[in-house]
Design a protein around this motif. Sequence first.
Motif, PDB file in Angstrom:
ATOM      1  N   THR A 142       4.522   4.209 -10.155  1.00  0.00           N
ATOM      2  CA  THR A 142       5.741   3.667 -10.768  1.00  0.00           C
ATOM      3  C   THR A 142       5.941   2.198 -10.395  1.00  0.00           C
ATOM      4  O   THR A 142       6.582   1.452 -11.128  1.00  0.00           O
ATOM      5  N   ASP A 143       5.380   1.792  -9.249  1.00  0.00           N
ATOM      6  CA  ASP A 143       5.551   0.411  -8.804  1.00  0.00           C
ATOM      7  C   ASP A 143       4.756  -0.562  -9.666  1.00  0.00           C
ATOM      8  O   ASP A 143       4.993  -1.767  -9.621  1.00  0.00           O
ATOM      9  N   SER A 144       3.786  -0.062 -10.429  1.00  0.00           N
ATOM     10  CA  SER A 144       2.965  -0.940 -11.261  1.00  0.00           C
ATOM     11  C   SER A 144       3.406  -0.923 -12.722  1.00  0.00           C
ATOM     12  O   SER A 144       2.680  -1.391 -13.594  1.00  0.00           O
ATOM     13  N   LEU A 145       4.606  -0.404 -13.001  1.00  0.00           N
ATOM     14  CA  LEU A 145       5.104  -0.370 -14.369  1.00  0.00           C
ATOM     15  C   LEU A 145       5.185  -1.771 -14.969  1.00  0.00           C
ATOM     16  O   LEU A 145       4.887  -1.968 -16.146  1.00  0.00           O
ATOM     17  N   GLU A 146       5.581  -2.756 -14.149  1.00  0.00           N
ATOM     18  CA  GLU A 146       5.680  -4.114 -14.677  1.00  0.00           C
ATOM     19  C   GLU A 146       4.313  -4.630 -15.119  1.00  0.00           C
ATOM     20  O   GLU A 146       4.216  -5.373 -16.102  1.00  0.00           O
ATOM     21  N   PRO A 177       0.811  -1.226   0.000  1.00  0.00           N
ATOM     22  CA  PRO A 177       0.000   0.000   0.000  1.00  0.00           C
ATOM     23  C   PRO A 177       0.841   1.273   0.000  1.00  0.00           C
ATOM     24  O   PRO A 177       0.321   2.363  -0.215  1.00  0.00           O
ATOM     25  N   PHE A 178       2.151   1.135   0.226  1.00  0.00           N
ATOM     26  CA  PHE A 178       3.027   2.300   0.200  1.00  0.00           C
ATOM     27  C   PHE A 178       3.571   2.574  -1.202  1.00  0.00           C
ATOM     28  O   PHE A 178       4.306   3.525  -1.415  1.00  0.00           O
ATOM     29  N   SER A 179       3.219   1.712  -2.161  1.00  0.00           N
ATOM     30  CA  SER A 179       3.729   1.885  -3.518  1.00  0.00           C
ATOM     31  C   SER A 179       2.947   2.979  -4.239  1.00  0.00           C
ATOM     32  O   SER A 179       1.845   3.353  -3.837  1.00  0.00           O
TER      33      SER A 179
END
Length: 459
Positions: free
Chosen positions: A340-344, A335-337
């Motif tokens: 950019t953390d979901s680029l993959e 939840p701290f993402s």
Amino acid sequence: MNRLAKWDITDACNLRCKHCYNIVDKSNKFNKYHIDEIELQNFINNLKINNFTDLHLLGGEPLIINNLSEIISRLNSEGISVGITTNALLLNKILSKALLNSGISSIIISLDGFTKTDNDKIRGMGTFEKVIENIKQLIEINNVLKTNTKISISFTINGINYKNVDNIIDIIYHTKINSILLSFLDIEGNAEKNWNELGINKIKAIDSLEKLIDITKNIPNLYIEVVCKKQLKKYLKIKYNYDVNNWVETDVRCNGGDEEYYINSEGFIYPCRVILNHMNKFKFKEKINFLNYENDLEFNQEFIGFYNFTRNSKNYHNNKTCISCEFKNTCKPCPFSDETDSLECQIAKERIMKYKNIILLSKPIIKRLYINKYDQSQLKFLNFKNRTFTVIDDITKKLYESLDEKVLVKETIKNIYNGSNYNIDYTDFENDCLEVLIDLNHLSIIDFNRKYINQKKGG
């Protein structure tokens, strides 16, 4: 339910890796080299009070603890399964035997280069050859002792090693390893300080991951686990028929403070390690020293609050990709993402669409099926490789029988749709057909003219 504690058993370490998450002062008082009986007994008691079933030892370097084998044996006798992550430099013959005889469940060995040059840039000169030989020796000893210990090599794909993933073949054959763990580099600890050298964009990282999977897919009895999100797992499954960590069954929702906890070298326990970098978003009012805490964490208000925080969908609103994802109900990452953390996930989704378009514009190569002589409507496929029969259901049978090696897949699907009264949108129908065709491809019943597909990809 299994409950796992990850414990930095010491801050002491014999390496100074450029990407290590743990950048504490290596000269401080938490450079422990021995766990005494009182501390161990308190730790075991509190693990049992909180129903921990599994413990994974981190550091620092766990092998620096001089009574490590005795600790693991003791924990194992109390019904707690123990694994470690180690750099393996200290893993000599005597220690290897002691660890394997302790009942240890898993040994994960970090090796962050697929070549000597790459690894030693990250971990230090001379580490690659020493660790490779220690892994080989460990596996040879384990083959003699015949324990159930799972031995794995862990690689982190980064800006130094990503070009040389094909060298993993040499490592596999030299060490006889049969378990590989792969992950992407996180921006934290030393990695953040050295990001200009170690950093890599997700496109290059996923390209390297695909290359690695492709070159290892025909190695028998090789297990590869990739730490990634469900959308990327879906893509790898579609393209390579690759079950990453049993991705269909795995729920990758944040499990910190529920099924998983983190204990630092001082003994303080948290729902996870990542929270230490985000105290501004969720602050623990009370620091709990696990060695002296004789209560059930399940009833601790700090941990209850964190659990509720991670299950509240409002805390994911800064990540639009997650909100619109097909896996949003089962795959809530950290939840701290942020976005950019979901680029993959974005890259994987694009590649799924691209791969399906390639199939649509290809012509099938059809393998003939056997007709069941007792039921003329039933088709069977005999897989000569593993000598098994696959029975094709009615819907798949209709699609299979409509395929023509001279006609594009896209045209075949369109003809079926136009000739039937399906109460479904064409886009959904086309996607359903593609899923069926991909399954048939994985069963080796059809192929998609690989030469043609590669030409399309090159264009």
